[in-house]
Design a protein around this motif. Structure first.
Motif, PDB file in Angstrom:
ATOM      1  N   ASN A  71       0.724   9.247  -5.879  1.00 21.77           N
ATOM      2  CA  ASN A  71       1.242  10.753  -5.623  1.00 21.77           C
ATOM      3  C   ASN A  71       2.173  11.214  -6.422  1.00 21.77           C
ATOM      4  OD1 ASN A  71      -0.642  10.665  -3.677  1.00 21.77           O
ATOM      5  ND2 ASN A  71       0.831  10.065  -1.978  1.00 21.77           N
ATOM      6  N   LYS A  72       3.151  10.493  -6.812  1.00 21.96           N
ATOM      7  CA  LYS A  72       4.539  10.800  -7.673  1.00 21.96           C
ATOM      8  C   LYS A  72       4.709  10.404  -8.954  1.00 21.96           C
ATOM      9  CE  LYS A  72       6.360  12.804  -3.575  1.00 21.96           C
ATOM     10  NZ  LYS A  72       7.422  13.605  -3.474  1.00 21.96           N
ATOM     11  N   GLY A  73       3.920   9.304  -9.452  1.00 25.03           N
ATOM     12  CA  GLY A  73       4.268   8.717 -10.384  1.00 25.03           C
ATOM     13  C   GLY A  73       5.333   7.787 -10.388  1.00 25.03           C
ATOM     14  N   SER A 118       0.662  -1.226  -0.061  1.00 27.13           N
ATOM     15  CA  SER A 118      -0.063  -0.020   0.133  1.00 27.13           C
ATOM     16  C   SER A 118       0.824   1.319   0.102  1.00 27.13           C
ATOM     17  CB  SER A 118      -1.008  -0.138   1.122  1.00 27.13           C
ATOM     18  OG  SER A 118      -0.482  -0.324   2.297  1.00 27.13           O
ATOM     19  N   ARG A 119       2.013   1.258   0.693  1.00 31.22           N
ATOM     20  CA  ARG A 119       2.765   2.579   0.822  1.00 31.22           C
ATOM     21  C   ARG A 119       3.475   2.736  -0.614  1.00 31.22           C
ATOM     22  NH1 ARG A 119       6.428   2.264   6.179  1.00 31.22           N
ATOM     23  NH2 ARG A 119       7.773   2.025   4.666  1.00 31.22           N
ATOM     24  N   THR A 120       3.772   1.758  -1.158  1.00 28.14           N
ATOM     25  CA  THR A 120       4.531   1.775  -2.533  1.00 28.14           C
ATOM     26  C   THR A 120       3.304   2.286  -3.713  1.00 28.14           C
ATOM     27  OG1 THR A 120       5.861  -0.131  -2.280  1.00 28.14           O
ATOM     28  CG2 THR A 120       5.497   0.238  -4.623  1.00 28.14           C
TER      29      THR A 120
END
Length: 153
Positions: free
Chosen positions: A86-88, A78-80
């Motif tokens: 958010n960042k692409g 999930s963090r990945t």
């Protein structure tokens, strides 16, 4: 002759074959189905204008499968995924590679003998798309672990 995984059409079919192969101690069948799982997941997230996207999702599929096996339940990174949202993909790979320490994903994939599914491997493979310092960091991280560098596209 090895196992023909081309008949596997969904990630779930791959996981069933992988589970059975583990139970029967058939590592070649497991590895073939694992690679097919990654291919199918990459293809499902393909961006015809950017092959890096599909390749990244192959790495994510490999990482999430290893996490699921380690945790003995379906596990999403999930963090990945949040960082990608958010960042692409491109910026996330830059930030992970510039990190002071190796990511958990890098450690797990290398430990399992799957360095070709690491973000660092992708950075070297697509070296022309990344800043030189990021490519250098990725190369040194791979070589520190005795991993042969891929030829860049």
């Amino acid at each position: 002759m090895g196992y023909d995984a081309s008949k596997l059409k969904t990630p779930n079919e791959c996981r069933i074959v992988m589970r059975r192969a583990q139970e029967r101690e058939l590592p070649d069948v497991y590895n073939t189905a694992f690679k097919r799982l990654c291919e199918l997941t990459g293809a499902a997230n393909d961006d015809p204008s950017d092959p890096l996207i599909a390749d990244f999702y192959k790495t994510l599929a490999a990482y999430e499968q290893l996490l699921s096996e380690k945790n003995e339940r379906n596990t999403i990174a999930s963090r990945t995924r949040q960082k990608i949202t958010n960042k692409g993909v491109h910026q996330s790979l830059i930030e992970w590679t510039r990190g002071k320490t190796e990511t958990n994903g890098f450690k797990l994939l290398v430990e399992k003998g799957l360095p070709e599914y690491t973000g660092e491997f992708l950075v070297v493979l697509y070296a022309h798309r990344f800043p030189q310092d990021v490519v250098s960091l990725a190369k040194s991280r791979l070589t520190e672990h005795g991993i042969a560098l891929p030829a860049s596209h």
